[in-house]
Write an enzyme that holds these catalytic residues in place. Structure first.
Site, PDB file in Angstrom:
ATOM      1  CG  ASP A   1      -0.156  -0.149   2.525  1.00  0.00           C
ATOM      2  OD1 ASP A   1       0.551   0.804   2.897  1.00  0.00           O
ATOM      3  OD2 ASP A   1      -0.237  -1.225   3.176  1.00  0.00           O
TER       4      ASP A   1
ATOM      5  CD  GLU B   1      17.879 -25.745 -15.798  1.00  0.00           C
ATOM      6  OE1 GLU B   1      16.675 -26.031 -15.925  1.00  0.00           O
ATOM      7  OE2 GLU B   1      18.595 -26.202 -14.878  1.00  0.00           O
TER       8      GLU B   1
END
Ligand code: DGJ
Length: 749
Positions: A536, A616
């Site tokens: 928020d 990877e």
């Protein structure tokens, strides 16, 4: 632009670049809300509100014979209490002597000042470039002596108006506030959809857009945190509004505790929104001479659709809400050990992760939960912020030195607002926890919540965390909060003040955060509450970034980040690449697609890099380089949503644009056989400018014939902005499980 007062018609006008906000003091001295919307010029708005006698809508006393002038019908700037307006109210105040609940505010005075007001003890917007102006309107209730000060901060260039409220007891009797909202917004005309963001742990901020019914709709949290469940941000928009068109109003409280936004459509079709603190179990004693401040709310209005509203909030939050020196700084690519080790680690295993990470280009090692007290699982140890030397012999500093020697920064996890029953802190101070007298408390993750409203708790945590930060070379803190607040009762407050406990908790948290972020400006703070449970504007005043969700599945993250993007900028969304099968959903998503999604946030890794194959590892190296190459356009570009997961479930696409470049990202979530082309109309480009397609990275399987029939798709192609936006662009035809694409455009000089 700015604030004007026209004394002849007692009218206040707040003018921003594209909006007008107008209020008027009426003949009786009450403050009426006349208009908020697209910018308008002169004109007497009184004509919009002709007297009308509505049955069962009471008149002001002096109008009792003439009738038709009712507080229940007129648009109000901030309501009174129990004096004839039956719609949503802003305030419930009770006289301590008589028990009467009542207030009716009359205009007293006003003041217009350069700069932006501040709110003591509460986070609020700041004036970055001396562009803001403040309007204070002072109203008084003649019976109780309660003074209402309405505060308006006008950020004209940004089309943002901030509001807050101060209530001062200037009377002689004690008063008791039982509800004290921050703002009321009356929209007398129009039919609106409510856009809001609901969710749950690990699935936060899902966007929903119902039309408003003739009823009261509530978006709220009583959890003592802004919550995973209902984010404190709503939008009212025209039924026809899209990403690019239509009138939209945003309402964003700058508050991280229990909040409530109600929206009522009344008998005449007027829409009233009231927002602020949640009033359940809330009360505040106001002795004569005392005052109470209700949190700030950020209002923004635009005629140009939801996308434009989002971009206004993105800019404003970053510039005028975040105070951290890091808000515009390049944040380090990090590796967090949580999903790699959970509680099972020691100095050596963390160093192994750090070494591997450093070799791939990662810039910071973050040590998550479990480094302190007796903390081998999540049942014990919270509150004991002293190093667990069984896991980390010699303490943190030797580990930090090894991490720093790899050329990496070091970051640490804390959860200061909580305490485990099994901890030295709880044994020493059981009364510091929130518990109800005579009852066993409800436990969340087997932990209790500290009473942050007690100054000694805040002082203790200030001292302990400051020592930790001073004694160790820590450059990042992840500040977690892993349960909501129940059993709200403070052992330090008298019975008549128990209703203050939850708000005092937030004031204590803000004080602690203010102290630490001021004392340690070089530390990058990331907020967290079991993922995005306290995402928020209040938290963003202290934390330039917040962990978006405990759900790290890239496909689920698309929806979480899509919802989050309506109010919050990419630069504040904590996002990591994690292992597959994903720990929350069990799904496997290609490593590159995981990175494309995490790159639309602060970007980091959260997996055991030691388990990756060489191929990877090469991908991770490339991903970090790609992120660094695109950093500016991702983090500082204007953000455009290119898809709507509800209407276009096949893919999720988004775009960021600066003056010189643009990056389009797309993840195919539902591959189709014999599919239509992946056609996107880009946004935010200059119509007449030329753009060169300089990178088109396909991560996954493409079924497009090699040369392609679409010349614009080819690397090196040059297209006008108008072509890319209006005719569109065809991406390669993708198939397979969750492939993705990044398309990079450079604007030609
Ligand atoms: C919840 C957070 O969201 C996770 O990332 C992790 O830090 C755990 N808490 C640790 O307990």
């Amino acid at each position: 632009m700015g604030i004007q007062f026209d004394a002849a018609i007692s009218t206040f006008t707040l003018q921003t670049a594209r909006t007008t906000y107008r209020m008027r003091v009426d003949e009786r001295g009450r403050l009426l809300h006349m208009y908020y919307g697209r910018r308008i010029g002169r004109g007497d708005l009184r004509e919009l509100y002709p007297p009308a006698d509505h049955g069962f809508s009471p008149d002001y006393y002096p109008c009792r014979r003439r009738r038709g002038v009712s507080p229940d019908v007129l648009p109000q700037e901030y309501t009174g209490c129990n004096v004839g307006d039956f719609r949503l109210s802003c305030l419930v105040v009770r006289d301590g002597m008589t028990g009467a609940a009542g207030a009716d505010f009359l205009y007293d005075s006003h003041e217009i000042t350069p700069g932006k007001y501040t709110l003591e003890g509460l986070p609020c917007a700041h004036d970055e470039d001396s562009e803001a102006e403040t309007l204070y309107i002072r109203m008084k209730d003649p019976v109780t002596g309660l003074v209402l000060v309405l505060l308006y901060g006008v950020f004209a260039r940004q089309d943002v108006i901030t509001r807050a409220v101060r209530l001062e007891n200037a009377g002689t009797a004690p008063l008791r506030l039982e509800k004290a909202a921050s703002a009321c917004l009356d929209l007398p005309f129009g039919d609106w959809d409510l856009v809001h963001f609901h969710g749950r742990h690990a699935m936060e901020r899902k966007m929903e857009r119902p039309p408003l019914p003739h009823a009261i709709t509530t978006v709220s949290s009583t959890r003592g945190a802004s919550s995973h469940h209902h984010n404190p941000f709503v939008i009212l928009c025209d039924h026809t509004a899209t990403e690019d068109h239509g009138l939209c109003y945003g309402v964003m409280p700058v508050y991280s505790g229990s909040h409530r936004t109600d929206i009522e459509v009344d008998q005449n079709g007027l829409t009233r929104l009231v927002t602020g603190l949640h009033d359940e179990r809330f009360s505040w004693q106001l002795e004569p001479g005392e005052s109470f401040t209700a949190p700030e709310v950020l209002l923004c209005c635009t005629p140009d659709g939801l996308g434009d509203l989002s971009r206004h909030y993105h800019t404003f939050l970053r510039r005028n809400i975040c105070r951290s020196p890091f808000r515009y700084a390049r944040r380090p690519v990090l590796i967090n050990n949580w999903e790699a080790t959970y509680f099972d680690f020691n100095t050596e295993s963390i160093c192994r992760i750090a070494e591997k990470a450093a070799s791939l280009g990662v810039e910071m090692m973050v040590l998550d939960d479990g480094w302190f007290g007796k903390r081998d699982d999540d049942n014990t140890g919270l509150g004991d912020w002293f190093v667990n030397e069984k896991k980390l012999p010699g303490g943190l500093q030797p580990l930090i030195e090894r991490v720093n020697a790899l050329g990496m920064k070091f970051g640490l996890w804390v959860e200061p607002e909580m305490v485990s029953e099994d901890s030295d802190l709880y044994r020493a101070h059981p009364d510091w926890a929130l518990t109800l007298p005579g009852r066993t408390p409800a436990m969340g993750r087997n932990q209790l919540v500290l009473d942050m409203g007690r100054p000694e708790v805040v002082d203790y945590l200030t001292q302990r965390l400051s020592t930790l930060l001073r004694e160790n070379h820590i450059e990042y803190i992840k500040w977690d909060m892993n349960r909501n607040m129940s059993d709200v009762y403070s052992r330090a407050l008298p019975p008549e003040r128990q209703g203050e406990t939850a708000h005092r908790y937030m004031l204590g948290v803000y004080k602690l955060l203010d102290r630490l972020t001021t004392a340690f400006p070089h530390v990058l703070f990331e907020g967290c509450a079991g993922g995005g449970g306290r995402f928020d504007a209040g938290m963003l005043c202290y934390f330039p970034q917040i962990w978006c969700s405990d759900n790290t599945d890239a496909i689920e993250r698309l929806s979480i980040q899509h919802g989050t993007s309506f109010g919050y900028p990419v630069s504040c969304m904590g996002a990591h690449v994690s292992a597959c099968p994903n720990h929350q959903t069990g799904r496997t998503v290609p490593l590159w697609t995981r990175a494309v999604v995490a790159m639309s946030g602060t970007f980091g890794y959260e997996l055991d890099l030691g388990r990756l194959t060489d191929e990877e590892c090469d991908q991770v190296r490339d991903q970090i380089k790609t992120f660094q190459r695109y950093y500016d356009v991702i983090q500082n570009g204007a953000y455009y949503r290119l898809s709507d997961p509800d209407r276009q479930p096949r893919y999720v696409a988004w775009q960021t644009v600066t003056d010189t470049e643009s990056l389009v990202s797309l993840v195919l979530t539902h591959p189709e056989a014999n599919a239509r082309p992946l056609h996107l109309c880009l946004k935010g480009l200059e119509e007449d400018a030329l753009y060169k397609v300089d990178e088109l990275n396909v991560y996954g399987v493409t079924a497009t014939p090699e040369s392609g029939d679409n010349p614009a798709s080819q690397v090196g192609a040059v297209c006008s902005g108008s072509m890319l936006m209006y005719a569109g662009y065809i991406l390669p035809h993708l198939i397979g499980d969750a492939p993705s694409v990044q398309l990079h455009l450079t604007r030609l000089p």
